[in-house]
Write a protein that holds these residues in place. Structure first.
Motif, PDB file in Angstrom:
ATOM      1  N   ASP A 262       0.857  -1.190   0.000  1.00  0.00           N
ATOM      2  CA  ASP A 262       0.000   0.000   0.000  1.00  0.00           C
ATOM      3  C   ASP A 262       0.890   1.235   0.000  1.00  0.00           C
ATOM      4  OD1 ASP A 262      -1.831   1.991   0.356  1.00  0.00           O
ATOM      5  OD2 ASP A 262      -2.581   1.292   2.290  1.00  0.00           O
ATOM      6  N   ALA A 263       0.732   2.071  -1.017  1.00  0.00           N
ATOM      7  CA  ALA A 263       1.588   3.255  -1.142  1.00  0.00           C
ATOM      8  C   ALA A 263       1.455   4.195   0.048  1.00  0.00           C
ATOM      9  CB  ALA A 263       1.247   4.004  -2.430  1.00  0.00           C
ATOM     10  N   SER A 264       0.260   4.248   0.663  1.00  0.00           N
ATOM     11  CA  SER A 264       0.035   5.181   1.761  1.00  0.00           C
ATOM     12  C   SER A 264       0.759   4.769   3.041  1.00  0.00           C
ATOM     13  CB  SER A 264      -1.466   5.316   2.047  1.00  0.00           C
ATOM     14  OG  SER A 264      -2.012   4.073   2.456  1.00  0.00           O
ATOM     15  N   THR A 265       1.140   3.499   3.153  1.00  0.00           N
ATOM     16  CA  THR A 265       1.831   3.019   4.365  1.00  0.00           C
ATOM     17  C   THR A 265       3.249   2.539   4.059  1.00  0.00           C
ATOM     18  OG1 THR A 265       0.902   0.795   4.077  1.00  0.00           O
ATOM     19  CG2 THR A 265      -0.356   2.351   5.431  1.00  0.00           C
ATOM     20  N   LEU A 266       3.725   2.808   2.851  1.00  0.00           N
ATOM     21  CA  LEU A 266       5.047   2.323   2.444  1.00  0.00           C
ATOM     22  C   LEU A 266       6.142   3.135   3.136  1.00  0.00           C
ATOM     23  CD1 LEU A 266       6.278   0.234   0.400  1.00  0.00           C
ATOM     24  CD2 LEU A 266       6.600   2.164  -1.141  1.00  0.00           C
ATOM     25  N   THR A 267       6.999   2.470   3.865  1.00  0.00           N
ATOM     26  CA  THR A 267       8.123   3.117   4.542  1.00  0.00           C
ATOM     27  C   THR A 267       9.402   2.348   4.227  1.00  0.00           C
ATOM     28  OG1 THR A 267       7.929   1.782   6.554  1.00  0.00           O
ATOM     29  CG2 THR A 267       6.636   3.832   6.453  1.00  0.00           C
ATOM     30  N   PRO A 268      10.559   3.001   4.350  1.00  0.00           N
ATOM     31  CA  PRO A 268      11.822   2.268   4.148  1.00  0.00           C
ATOM     32  C   PRO A 268      11.951   1.069   5.078  1.00  0.00           C
ATOM     33  CG  PRO A 268      12.211   4.636   4.145  1.00  0.00           C
ATOM     34  CD  PRO A 268      10.787   4.443   4.550  1.00  0.00           C
ATOM     35  N   GLN A 269      11.492   1.218   6.333  1.00  0.00           N
ATOM     36  CA  GLN A 269      11.586   0.111   7.277  1.00  0.00           C
ATOM     37  C   GLN A 269      10.760  -1.087   6.816  1.00  0.00           C
ATOM     38  OE1 GLN A 269      10.829   3.269   8.081  1.00  0.00           O
ATOM     39  NE2 GLN A 269      12.730   3.900   9.126  1.00  0.00           N
ATOM     40  N   LEU A 270       9.563  -0.804   6.279  1.00  0.00           N
ATOM     41  CA  LEU A 270       8.705  -1.886   5.787  1.00  0.00           C
ATOM     42  C   LEU A 270       9.353  -2.593   4.610  1.00  0.00           C
ATOM     43  CD1 LEU A 270       5.937  -3.354   5.759  1.00  0.00           C
ATOM     44  CD2 LEU A 270       5.107  -1.560   4.228  1.00  0.00           C
ATOM     45  N   VAL A 271       9.917  -1.820   3.697  1.00  0.00           N
ATOM     46  CA  VAL A 271      10.563  -2.416   2.521  1.00  0.00           C
ATOM     47  C   VAL A 271      11.785  -3.227   2.923  1.00  0.00           C
ATOM     48  CG1 VAL A 271      11.765  -1.893   0.359  1.00  0.00           C
ATOM     49  CG2 VAL A 271       9.703  -0.622   0.975  1.00  0.00           C
ATOM     50  N   HIS A 272      12.613  -2.678   3.820  1.00  0.00           N
ATOM     51  CA  HIS A 272      13.833  -3.380   4.229  1.00  0.00           C
ATOM     52  C   HIS A 272      13.534  -4.675   4.966  1.00  0.00           C
ATOM     53  CE1 HIS A 272      16.119   0.738   4.151  1.00  0.00           C
ATOM     54  NE2 HIS A 272      15.759   0.320   2.959  1.00  0.00           N
ATOM     55  N   GLY A 273      12.321  -4.759   5.568  1.00  0.00           N
ATOM     56  CA  GLY A 273      11.931  -5.983   6.269  1.00  0.00           C
ATOM     57  C   GLY A 273      11.229  -6.991   5.380  1.00  0.00           C
ATOM     58  N   SER A 274      11.038  -6.628   4.110  1.00  0.00           N
ATOM     59  CA  SER A 274      10.353  -7.530   3.172  1.00  0.00           C
ATOM     60  C   SER A 274      11.350  -8.487   2.532  1.00  0.00           C
ATOM     61  CB  SER A 274       9.646  -6.703   2.095  1.00  0.00           C
ATOM     62  OG  SER A 274       8.723  -5.807   2.664  1.00  0.00           O
ATOM     63  N   SER A 275      10.838  -9.358   1.695  1.00  0.00           N
ATOM     64  CA  SER A 275      11.686 -10.329   1.009  1.00  0.00           C
ATOM     65  C   SER A 275      12.613  -9.635   0.024  1.00  0.00           C
ATOM     66  CB  SER A 275      10.823 -11.340   0.265  1.00  0.00           C
ATOM     67  OG  SER A 275      10.113 -10.697  -0.790  1.00  0.00           O
ATOM     68  N   ALA A 276      13.661 -10.350  -0.380  1.00  0.00           N
ATOM     69  CA  ALA A 276      14.633  -9.787  -1.323  1.00  0.00           C
ATOM     70  C   ALA A 276      13.967  -9.418  -2.645  1.00  0.00           C
ATOM     71  CB  ALA A 276      15.760 -10.783  -1.558  1.00  0.00           C
ATOM     72  N   ASP A 277      12.986 -10.227  -3.082  1.00  0.00           N
ATOM     73  CA  ASP A 277      12.289  -9.944  -4.341  1.00  0.00           C
ATOM     74  C   ASP A 277      11.505  -8.628  -4.256  1.00  0.00           C
ATOM     75  OD1 ASP A 277      13.266 -12.199  -5.516  1.00  0.00           O
ATOM     76  OD2 ASP A 277      11.461 -13.414  -5.187  1.00  0.00           O
ATOM     77  N   VAL A 278      10.807  -8.419  -3.114  1.00  0.00           N
ATOM     78  CA  VAL A 278      10.036  -7.181  -2.939  1.00  0.00           C
ATOM     79  C   VAL A 278      10.976  -5.979  -2.877  1.00  0.00           C
ATOM     80  CG1 VAL A 278       8.566  -5.892  -1.349  1.00  0.00           C
ATOM     81  CG2 VAL A 278       8.069  -8.290  -1.835  1.00  0.00           C
ATOM     82  N   GLN A 279      12.090  -6.111  -2.155  1.00  0.00           N
ATOM     83  CA  GLN A 279      13.066  -5.019  -2.077  1.00  0.00           C
ATOM     84  C   GLN A 279      13.594  -4.654  -3.459  1.00  0.00           C
ATOM     85  OE1 GLN A 279      16.116  -5.133   1.014  1.00  0.00           O
ATOM     86  NE2 GLN A 279      14.978  -6.747   2.063  1.00  0.00           N
ATOM     87  N   ALA A 280      13.907  -5.675  -4.256  1.00  0.00           N
ATOM     88  CA  ALA A 280      14.429  -5.424  -5.598  1.00  0.00           C
ATOM     89  C   ALA A 280      13.371  -4.761  -6.476  1.00  0.00           C
ATOM     90  CB  ALA A 280      14.896  -6.730  -6.228  1.00  0.00           C
ATOM     91  N   GLN A 281      12.124  -5.187  -6.309  1.00  0.00           N
ATOM     92  CA  GLN A 281      11.040  -4.627  -7.114  1.00  0.00           C
ATOM     93  C   GLN A 281      10.807  -3.153  -6.769  1.00  0.00           C
ATOM     94  OE1 GLN A 281       7.453  -6.932  -6.858  1.00  0.00           O
ATOM     95  NE2 GLN A 281       6.459  -5.893  -8.574  1.00  0.00           N
ATOM     96  N   VAL A 282      10.770  -2.833  -5.472  1.00  0.00           N
ATOM     97  CA  VAL A 282      10.570  -1.445  -5.044  1.00  0.00           C
ATOM     98  C   VAL A 282      11.755  -0.578  -5.481  1.00  0.00           C
ATOM     99  CG1 VAL A 282      10.365   0.088  -3.055  1.00  0.00           C
ATOM    100  CG2 VAL A 282       9.067  -2.051  -3.119  1.00  0.00           C
ATOM    101  N   ALA A 283      12.953  -1.128  -5.363  1.00  0.00           N
ATOM    102  CA  ALA A 283      14.143  -0.387  -5.785  1.00  0.00           C
ATOM    103  C   ALA A 283      14.062  -0.026  -7.261  1.00  0.00           C
ATOM    104  CB  ALA A 283      15.395  -1.216  -5.509  1.00  0.00           C
TER     105      ALA A 283
END
Length: 497
Positions: free
Chosen positions: A426-447
């Protein structure tokens, strides 16, 4: 007007201190905002502590610039400094968010006066040849404030309490005031002149409406309000230009722009706001998301940018005063910044962090090469009794460019990232901490998403600096004069000697 060496040094020390305090209040508050909002119980109004300050300081620029020409820069400067110190005291004693926002707006209004009159006073007491060196020293206040403000604000908030973020201004401000009373000279303003009230009111309405419009445009719930604000802004700006064409003493004399030095210099000043100041606020988020760095590490890139700006600002000011040459620094600076931002748009996500740091350092060097210099050059193209007005105009277009472009870039990032995010995020709750705690695939996708969204932004900013190269080439060639004599006619090119 010639001052003794001692009085000139005391004057520059006072102006630098006051300029630093005004610039610091743009940055020192950022790290204490959450604490302030929490203690005052008004988290939803937190942004107005910053927005109110910035908006007030921008709107008052042309008004205070003209007042400096009508009543003398000394009176405007000393009055602004006293009001700034009083507002700083009021901010620290704030009992609720309304009190704090009103005090911050007052602080912003007075900050415009001390920043603007500092540059105007330097112009009155120096020759065009001396001016870049001293303008570079005064201009160093802004990048230094960016470097130390957030850290200083955090330390003061943690150890002394947030009111001292504002009260820290008092001892330094009083010392600067004592020096200023002695060192700031009286400037003859001639016969009384009429103030352009209609122009001031119409500009204020137009600019406030424009800022509100670009702020609301990204919010679907506020779309109708944004349209109304854009309409009001367009009507008010149209009225403002008609008023300025007919006014006896316009706050922004449009006849100035028939002068090539003024037209090119003003364009260069606007490009600084659009091309660099607008994106600096988003760099930490970009590197936290695209490069998966911590908040602390992400701050290294804007620090490198500002450090480059500081070094170049001081260096080119000294060189321009020594040689009298100025055009080469504007051409070289815009070229460097354009090349750096183009490289940023082409960098693949995942590049070692030192690479974008080095690139943005180059962008900072390019911008700093003409940031303060161009103000000094444009001041030499008008009669002395219009110095405050032209100084305000150059600063105004920079502030307006930065304000509007910042809002536009924020909207582009918000809409672009939200449109590309997977359904699980959810873009409204997206934070760096949330992304960094996600899977490697999600981190790569957001990056990759952030890389794809920011690449065209960097390319557009590179294009803005490319237009700046054209403006720099259009600056008249020649050398800054060693004479104190004012320009006789704004239509002439008085810089060549």
């Amino acid at each position: 007007m010639t001052l003794s060496p001692l009085r000139l040094r005391l004057l520059i020390a006072s102006l630098l201190t006051v300029s630093f305090l005004g610039a610091l209040d743009h940055t020192i508050v950022a790290t204490s905002l959450a604490t302030v909002a929490g203690e005052l119980g008004a988290l939803e109004h937190m942004s107005w502590v910053v927005v109110g300050y910035t908006l007030a300081s921008t709107v008052l620029l042309p008004v205070l610039g003209k007042l400096g020409d009508l009543v003398g820069p000394r009176l405007v400067f000393l009055t602004s400094l006293v009001v700034f110190l009083a507002a700083s005291v009021a901010c620290g004693f704030a009992q609720d968010m309304t009190w704090l926002v009103v005090a911050r707006i007052t602080q912003g209004m007075s900050s415009a006066g001390i920043q603007l009159m500092s540059q105007t006073i330097v112009a009155h007491v120096t020759t065009p040849r001396q001016r870049p060196k001293y303008m570079g020293v005064i201009g160093a206040a802004f990048p230094i404030a960016i470097l130390v403000g957030p850290v200083l604000g955090g330390l003061i908030t943690d150890y002394w309490g947030w009111p001292w973020v504002f009260w820290i201004n008092i001892p330094f401000g009083l010392a600067a005031l004592g020096l200023a009373v002695f060192a700031v000279p009286h400037v003859e303003v001639g016969a009384p002149r009429r103030f352009d009230v209609a122009g001031a009111v119409s500009f204020s309405i137009a600019f406030v409406a424009l800022v509100l419009a670009v702020t609301w445009i990204g919010d679907p719930a506020a779309a109708s309000a944004a349209v109304v604000a854009f309409t009001i802004s367009a009507i008010a700006f149209a009225a403002f230009f008609l008023i300025e064409l007919r006014a006896v003493e316009p706050i922004v004399p449009l006849r100035f722009f028939a002068n090539r030095t003024i037209a090119a210099g003003t364009a260069l000043s606007a490009i600084i706001g659009v091309g660099l100041f607008s994106v600096t606020a988003y760099l930490p988020t970009y590197f936290q998301m695209a490069y998966r760095t911590s908040a602390t590490v992400s701050g290294f890139v804007p620090i490198a940018t500002v450090f480059g700006m500081l070094v170049a600002n001081l260096s080119t000011g000294w060189l321009a005063s020594r040689t009298g040459r100025y055009r080469v620094y504007a051409i070289g600076g815009t070229s460097l910044a354009a090349a750096g931002l183009l490289v940023m748009s082409l960098l693949p996500v995942g590049t070692p962090l030192w690479v974008p740091m080095a690139v943005m350092f180059v962008v900072g060097v390019g911008t700093g090469s003409f940031m303060s210099l161009i103000v000094a050059v444009v001041q030499g193209a008008v009669p002395r009794n219009e110095t405050g007005t032209i100084t305000a105009t150059v600063n105004l277009v920079r502030q307006m460019g930065a304000t509007v472009a910042t809002a536009v870039i924020g909207g582009v990032i918000g809409v672009g990232v939200a449109a590309r995010l997977p359904a699980s995020l959810d873009a409204s709750t997206l934070t760096p901490q949330l992304v960094h705690g996600s899977s490697a695939d999600v981190q790569a996708q957001v990056a990759q998403i952030y890389g794809d969204v920011l690449a065209p932004v960097f390319a557009a900013l590179a294009l803005a600096y490319a237009l700046g190269i054209v403006a720099a080439v259009l600056l008249p060639s020649g050398r800054l004069s060693d004479e104190h004599e004012p320009a006789a006619d704004v239509a002439t090119e008085p810089l060549t000697a």
